[in-house]
Write a protein that holds these residues in place. Sequence first.
Motif, PDB file in Angstrom:
ATOM      1  N   ALA A  58       0.829  -1.206   0.000  1.00 29.15           N
ATOM      2  CA  ALA A  58       0.000   0.000   0.000  1.00 29.15           C
ATOM      3  C   ALA A  58       0.865   1.259   0.000  1.00 29.15           C
ATOM      4  N   ALA A  59       1.934   1.266   0.809  1.00 28.85           N
ATOM      5  CA  ALA A  59       2.811   2.438   0.888  1.00 28.85           C
ATOM      6  C   ALA A  59       3.543   2.670  -0.428  1.00 28.85           C
ATOM      7  N   VAL A  60       4.039   1.615  -1.045  1.00 33.34           N
ATOM      8  CA  VAL A  60       4.725   1.746  -2.333  1.00 33.34           C
ATOM      9  C   VAL A  60       3.747   2.263  -3.390  1.00 33.34           C
ATOM     10  N   SER A  61       2.535   1.745  -3.384  1.00 30.48           N
ATOM     11  CA  SER A  61       1.541   2.172  -4.369  1.00 30.48           C
ATOM     12  C   SER A  61       1.210   3.652  -4.216  1.00 30.48           C
ATOM     13  N   LEU A  62       1.040   4.124  -2.982  1.00 25.71           N
ATOM     14  CA  LEU A  62       0.750   5.538  -2.753  1.00 25.71           C
ATOM     15  C   LEU A  62       1.930   6.419  -3.156  1.00 25.71           C
ATOM     16  N   THR A  63       3.129   5.969  -2.850  1.00 31.67           N
ATOM     17  CA  THR A  63       4.317   6.739  -3.219  1.00 31.67           C
ATOM     18  C   THR A  63       4.436   6.853  -4.729  1.00 31.67           C
ATOM     19  N   LEU A  64       4.279   5.728  -5.412  1.00 30.95           N
ATOM     20  CA  LEU A  64       4.359   5.735  -6.867  1.00 30.95           C
ATOM     21  C   LEU A  64       3.254   6.596  -7.468  1.00 30.95           C
ATOM     22  N   PHE A  85       5.581  11.717  -2.267  1.00 35.60           N
ATOM     23  CA  PHE A  85       6.237  11.139  -1.095  1.00 35.60           C
ATOM     24  C   PHE A  85       7.682  10.755  -1.421  1.00 35.60           C
ATOM     25  N   SER A  86       8.577  10.967  -0.465  1.00 34.32           N
ATOM     26  CA  SER A  86       9.957  10.518  -0.631  1.00 34.32           C
ATOM     27  C   SER A  86      10.008   9.000  -0.578  1.00 34.32           C
ATOM     28  N   GLY A  87      10.465   8.389  -1.669  1.00 36.75           N
ATOM     29  CA  GLY A  87      10.567   6.934  -1.705  1.00 36.75           C
ATOM     30  C   GLY A  87      11.616   6.405  -0.746  1.00 36.75           C
ATOM     31  N   HIS A  88      12.737   7.129  -0.610  1.00 34.96           N
ATOM     32  CA  HIS A  88      13.781   6.700   0.318  1.00 34.96           C
ATOM     33  C   HIS A  88      13.265   6.706   1.753  1.00 34.96           C
ATOM     34  N   ALA A  89      12.587   7.797   2.132  1.00 34.72           N
ATOM     35  CA  ALA A  89      12.061   7.900   3.494  1.00 34.72           C
ATOM     36  C   ALA A  89      11.016   6.828   3.753  1.00 34.72           C
ATOM     37  N   MET A  90      10.136   6.595   2.777  1.00 36.55           N
ATOM     38  CA  MET A  90       9.104   5.576   2.934  1.00 36.55           C
ATOM     39  C   MET A  90       9.723   4.189   3.067  1.00 36.55           C
ATOM     40  N   SER A  91      10.684   3.878   2.202  1.00 30.96           N
ATOM     41  CA  SER A  91      11.300   2.548   2.226  1.00 30.96           C
ATOM     42  C   SER A  91      12.036   2.308   3.535  1.00 30.96           C
ATOM     43  N   ALA A  92      12.792   3.311   3.988  1.00 35.00           N
ATOM     44  CA  ALA A  92      13.559   3.147   5.218  1.00 35.00           C
ATOM     45  C   ALA A  92      12.646   2.932   6.415  1.00 35.00           C
ATOM     46  N   ALA A  93      11.580   3.728   6.518  1.00 35.99           N
ATOM     47  CA  ALA A  93      10.698   3.646   7.682  1.00 35.99           C
ATOM     48  C   ALA A  93       9.833   2.398   7.675  1.00 35.99           C
ATOM     49  N   SER A  94       9.679   1.772   6.528  1.00 35.62           N
ATOM     50  CA  SER A  94       8.888   0.549   6.466  1.00 35.62           C
ATOM     51  C   SER A  94       9.752  -0.709   6.592  1.00 35.62           C
ATOM     52  N   VAL A  95      10.954  -0.700   5.998  1.00 39.02           N
ATOM     53  CA  VAL A  95      11.777  -1.915   5.944  1.00 39.02           C
ATOM     54  C   VAL A  95      12.702  -2.052   7.153  1.00 39.02           C
ATOM     55  N   LEU A  96      13.360  -0.970   7.576  1.00 39.23           N
ATOM     56  CA  LEU A  96      14.334  -1.095   8.661  1.00 39.23           C
ATOM     57  C   LEU A  96      13.718  -1.645   9.956  1.00 39.23           C
ATOM     58  N   GLY A 145       6.850  11.085   3.631  1.00 38.43           N
ATOM     59  CA  GLY A 145       7.346   9.772   3.220  1.00 38.43           C
ATOM     60  C   GLY A 145       7.707   8.918   4.426  1.00 38.43           C
ATOM     61  N   PHE A 146       8.358   9.543   5.412  1.00 35.92           N
ATOM     62  CA  PHE A 146       8.701   8.808   6.636  1.00 35.92           C
ATOM     63  C   PHE A 146       7.435   8.351   7.362  1.00 35.92           C
ATOM     64  N   LEU A 147       6.463   9.233   7.493  1.00 34.31           N
ATOM     65  CA  LEU A 147       5.226   8.875   8.194  1.00 34.31           C
ATOM     66  C   LEU A 147       4.469   7.770   7.461  1.00 34.31           C
ATOM     67  N   LEU A 148       4.481   7.803   6.137  1.00 34.60           N
ATOM     68  CA  LEU A 148       3.817   6.758   5.362  1.00 34.60           C
ATOM     69  C   LEU A 148       4.495   5.409   5.596  1.00 34.60           C
ATOM     70  N   GLY A 149       5.823   5.392   5.526  1.00 32.89           N
ATOM     71  CA  GLY A 149       6.540   4.142   5.758  1.00 32.89           C
ATOM     72  C   GLY A 149       6.400   3.643   7.183  1.00 32.89           C
ATOM     73  N   ALA A 152       3.153   1.992   7.584  1.00 31.58           N
ATOM     74  CA  ALA A 152       3.120   0.655   6.989  1.00 31.58           C
ATOM     75  C   ALA A 152       3.742  -0.373   7.925  1.00 31.58           C
ATOM     76  N   SER A 153       4.884  -0.037   8.523  1.00 31.30           N
ATOM     77  CA  SER A 153       5.547  -0.993   9.409  1.00 31.30           C
ATOM     78  C   SER A 153       4.811  -1.136  10.734  1.00 31.30           C
ATOM     79  N   LEU A 154       4.262  -0.039  11.240  1.00 29.65           N
ATOM     80  CA  LEU A 154       3.526  -0.120  12.493  1.00 29.65           C
ATOM     81  C   LEU A 154       2.206  -0.869  12.332  1.00 29.65           C
ATOM     82  N   PHE A 155       1.678  -0.901  11.122  1.00 28.14           N
ATOM     83  CA  PHE A 155       0.489  -1.712  10.862  1.00 28.14           C
ATOM     84  C   PHE A 155       0.762  -3.168  11.230  1.00 28.14           C
ATOM     85  N   ALA A 156       2.006  -3.607  11.021  1.00 32.10           N
ATOM     86  CA  ALA A 156       2.387  -4.977  11.355  1.00 32.10           C
ATOM     87  C   ALA A 156       2.974  -5.092  12.758  1.00 32.10           C
ATOM     88  N   LEU A 157       3.703  -4.071  13.185  1.00 27.92           N
ATOM     89  CA  LEU A 157       4.490  -4.186  14.414  1.00 27.92           C
ATOM     90  C   LEU A 157       3.888  -3.479  15.621  1.00 27.92           C
TER      91      LEU A 157
END
Length: 261
Positions: A58-64, A85-96, A145-149, A152-157
């Motif tokens: 969902a986060a990648v789709s919104l960013t794109l 949205f910043s893709g780098h910020a989104m990716s970092a905040a979701s994956v790390l 972008g950071f908040l979006l990512g 996404a991660s907090l949805f799981a964690l």
Amino acid sequence: MVVHSDSTLSAIPQFWFLFTRLGEVQLLAPLAAVALMGLWACPAQRGVARRWLLGFVAAVSLTLASKVAFMGWGIGSADWDFTGFSGHAMSAASVLPLLAWLGLQACASARWRAAGLLLAYGLAAGIAYSRLPVGAHSPSEALLGFLLGAGASLFALAAPFGEALSASLRSLLPAGSAGSAGAARLGEGADAAPARALRRGAMLAILMAGVLSAAPWISPPTRSHQWVTALSLKLSGRPAPFTRHQLHRRAAEALALAQAR
């Protein structure tokens, strides 16, 4: 992208150009796939893996979509200086945080689990900030972008993170007080994953941390911006992408027209 002059770019420490690469999706997506497989090996973590994948897609789709909408049709906000949205910020905040949670499976201490996740989000925030000195994004784009990512991660964690944080806080209570018993260790009993899977997850996380640390030095430059630009032009039929300068010029012209009436 925010444009700097050559003299300004030469004054930016090389550190930021290397550090910001830690948020490249071409580096983080393969690591996320490995992390998902590691979590899937722990039956108690499969719900986390499923929710994270759903949130990340969902986060990648919104960013794109935000980037294509701006470059193809000029949909953005001049007031917020927002072009996507910043893709780098989104990716970092979701994956790390996902990588951190995998490694923390072998850690029984609730306090260390909570600290590890907070450190992962702190690193992601640093990567989001790095988009400013390198001239890639405006503050609003990096922050959103950071908040979006992070969302996404907090949805799981959120549930396991909250459990770890609560247990960590309870462990600070005096021994024998209500709620302090069992707080020093997390995940014991029926929900504890097999020890072998836990150790394997920790080893995977350490290995991936090493790969990620070396990647900015050895991996080729990302071409995601060029791909998104090409997609935007193909879908919109424009000969050239819409730019930040055009966004602000359009806003200034609209303001001048409104004041002239």
